[in-house]
Write a protein that holds these residues in place. Structure first.
Motif, PDB file in Angstrom:
ATOM      1  N   UNK A 128       5.306 110.586  55.045  1.00 28.73           N
ATOM      2  CA  UNK A 128       5.568 110.137  56.400  1.00 28.73           C
ATOM      3  C   UNK A 128       4.469 110.674  57.312  1.00 28.73           C
ATOM      4  N   UNK A 129       4.275 110.071  58.468  1.00 21.09           N
ATOM      5  CA  UNK A 129       3.270 110.588  59.402  1.00 21.09           C
ATOM      6  C   UNK A 129       3.547 112.045  59.760  1.00 21.09           C
ATOM      7  N   UNK A 130       2.503 112.879  59.904  1.00 19.33           N
ATOM      8  CA  UNK A 130       2.685 114.309  60.194  1.00 19.33           C
ATOM      9  C   UNK A 130       3.539 114.577  61.431  1.00 19.33           C
ATOM     10  N   UNK A 131       3.439 113.710  62.455  1.00 21.08           N
ATOM     11  CA  UNK A 131       4.202 113.952  63.678  1.00 21.08           C
ATOM     12  C   UNK A 131       5.713 113.845  63.444  1.00 21.08           C
ATOM     13  N   UNK A 132       6.108 113.057  62.431  1.00 16.04           N
ATOM     14  CA  UNK A 132       7.522 112.974  62.082  1.00 16.04           C
ATOM     15  C   UNK A 132       8.028 114.333  61.626  1.00 16.04           C
ATOM     16  N   UNK A 133       7.265 114.968  60.741  1.00 17.22           N
ATOM     17  CA  UNK A 133       7.674 116.266  60.205  1.00 17.22           C
ATOM     18  C   UNK A 133       7.732 117.318  61.312  1.00 17.22           C
ATOM     19  N   UNK A 134       6.769 117.285  62.209  1.00 17.83           N
ATOM     20  CA  UNK A 134       6.729 118.263  63.294  1.00 17.83           C
ATOM     21  C   UNK A 134       7.978 118.168  64.168  1.00 17.83           C
ATOM     22  N   UNK A 135       8.467 116.947  64.392  1.00 14.19           N
ATOM     23  CA  UNK A 135       9.668 116.771  65.206  1.00 14.19           C
ATOM     24  C   UNK A 135      10.930 117.167  64.456  1.00 14.19           C
ATOM     25  N   UNK A 136      10.864 117.171  63.118  1.00  8.95           N
ATOM     26  CA  UNK A 136      12.043 117.492  62.327  1.00  8.95           C
ATOM     27  C   UNK A 136      12.295 118.987  62.198  1.00  8.95           C
ATOM     28  N   UNK A 137      11.228 119.795  62.227  1.00 15.39           N
ATOM     29  CA  UNK A 137      11.409 121.236  62.065  1.00 15.39           C
ATOM     30  C   UNK A 137      12.333 121.749  63.163  1.00 15.39           C
ATOM     31  N   UNK A 138      13.400 122.481  62.802  1.00 21.63           N
ATOM     32  CA  UNK A 138      14.353 122.963  63.811  1.00 21.63           C
ATOM     33  C   UNK A 138      13.650 123.795  64.889  1.00 21.63           C
ATOM     34  N   UNK A 139      13.977 123.519  66.146  1.00 19.22           N
ATOM     35  CA  UNK A 139      13.383 124.277  67.247  1.00 19.22           C
ATOM     36  C   UNK A 139      13.856 125.719  67.220  1.00 19.22           C
ATOM     37  N   UNK A 140      15.028 125.937  66.609  1.00 23.54           N
ATOM     38  CA  UNK A 140      15.574 127.290  66.516  1.00 23.54           C
ATOM     39  C   UNK A 140      16.170 127.500  65.125  1.00 23.54           C
TER      40      UNK A 140
END
Length: 272
Positions: A225-237
């Motif tokens: 998947x596009x890298x930006x998808x993964x970045x948004x998936x990582x839990x903020x906390x």
């Protein structure tokens, strides 16, 4: 966001066909190939099939993908696979098969050894605690086959762990109360371990490269998947996810063990 990611994946990525076939074959064998005893009821069959369905839900449904994104969902996965499905499968299993096993002394001795309460209790919690040591958890998540192998091992040991609690021959009521009570107590340090951690315990939930590798282990070959998808998936906390998982584990195990002990006692009083 998770819904968007799941919609981007192929059906075979979020619904495991191999696990589905395994549970389907299990249901067919149970319904049409295993002998029915005189006391076997349709309700026992329903309970067993519900146990199979929960097993599939835990490791063959989209929950398996979501559990790699959110730690709290990983804990829900464990509750389904290790604490809910095994007692249902044991309760619904056909006792005629067990009678055939009991008629063969060698098999009976082997079963008695493998279901010895002290052995099953110790082995279950050693494996459960071991896989949640950060270095081992991260390593297991990097390879899909290693992850499934370890989960299969935990599931088999969970079945053995639950037999002393469900069986009417292994332990009396007092011993079952001690067994269940000790289990609840031993679960507590694991919940505390998750809850009090001030930083992310597992790099697969916080480091982008590890997170991508862990998630893509479930994808078909050459699927990404596009890298930006993964970045948004990582839990903020991720710490909050660990705390939420700790609460799920603490409450879930207390409720399930409580019901396991409480329902037979209520039935016994009603039947008097």
């Amino acid at each position: 966001m998770i819904d968007i990611i799941l919609s981007e994946l192929h059906f075979s990525s979020i619904w495991n066909g191999g696990i589905f076939l395994f549970t389907l074959f299990g249901a067919i064998i149970y319904l049409f190939m295993l002998p029915n005893g005189k006391n076997h009821t349709i309700w026992k069959s329903i309970v067993f099939l519900v146990g199979l369905a929960i097993t599939f839900l835990a490791i063959g449904s989209p929950l398996n993908i979501v559990a790699r994104i959110q730690f709290s969902r990983h804990i829900l996965q464990l509750i389904l696979l290790l604490l809910l499905a095994p007692p249902l499968l044991i309760i619904g299993f056909k006792t005629e098969v067990l009678k055939n096993v009991a008629s063969k002394p060698f098999l009976q001795k082997m079963c008695d050894l493998l279901t010895r309460p002290s052995l099953t209790f110790t082995l279950f919690f050693i494996l459960l605690y071991a896989v949640h040591m950060p270095f081992l958890f991260d390593a297991v998540r990097m390879d899909i086959y290693t992850n499934y192998f370890y989960m299969l091992g935990l599931f088999i040991v969970a079945l053995l762990f639950w037999i002393p609690l469900i069986s009417e021959k292994k332990l009396n009521i007092k011993q079952k109360t001690i067994y269940a009570g000790a289990s609840m107590v031993v679960f507590i340090p694991l919940s505390i371990f998750f809850y009090v951690a001030k930083t992310s315990l597992y790099t697969v939930y916080s480091d982008l490269s590890y997170f991508i590798q862990s998630l893509e282990a479930c994808f078909p070959a050459n699927k990404s998947l596009p890298p930006e998808y993964y970045e948004m998936l990582i839990p903020s906390s991720p710490v909050h996810e660990q705390q939420l998982g700790a609460m799920f584990l603490l409450i879930g195990q207390i409720v399930i063990f409580g019901l396991t002990l409480g329902i037979p006692l209520i039935r016994k009083r009603i039947s008097r």
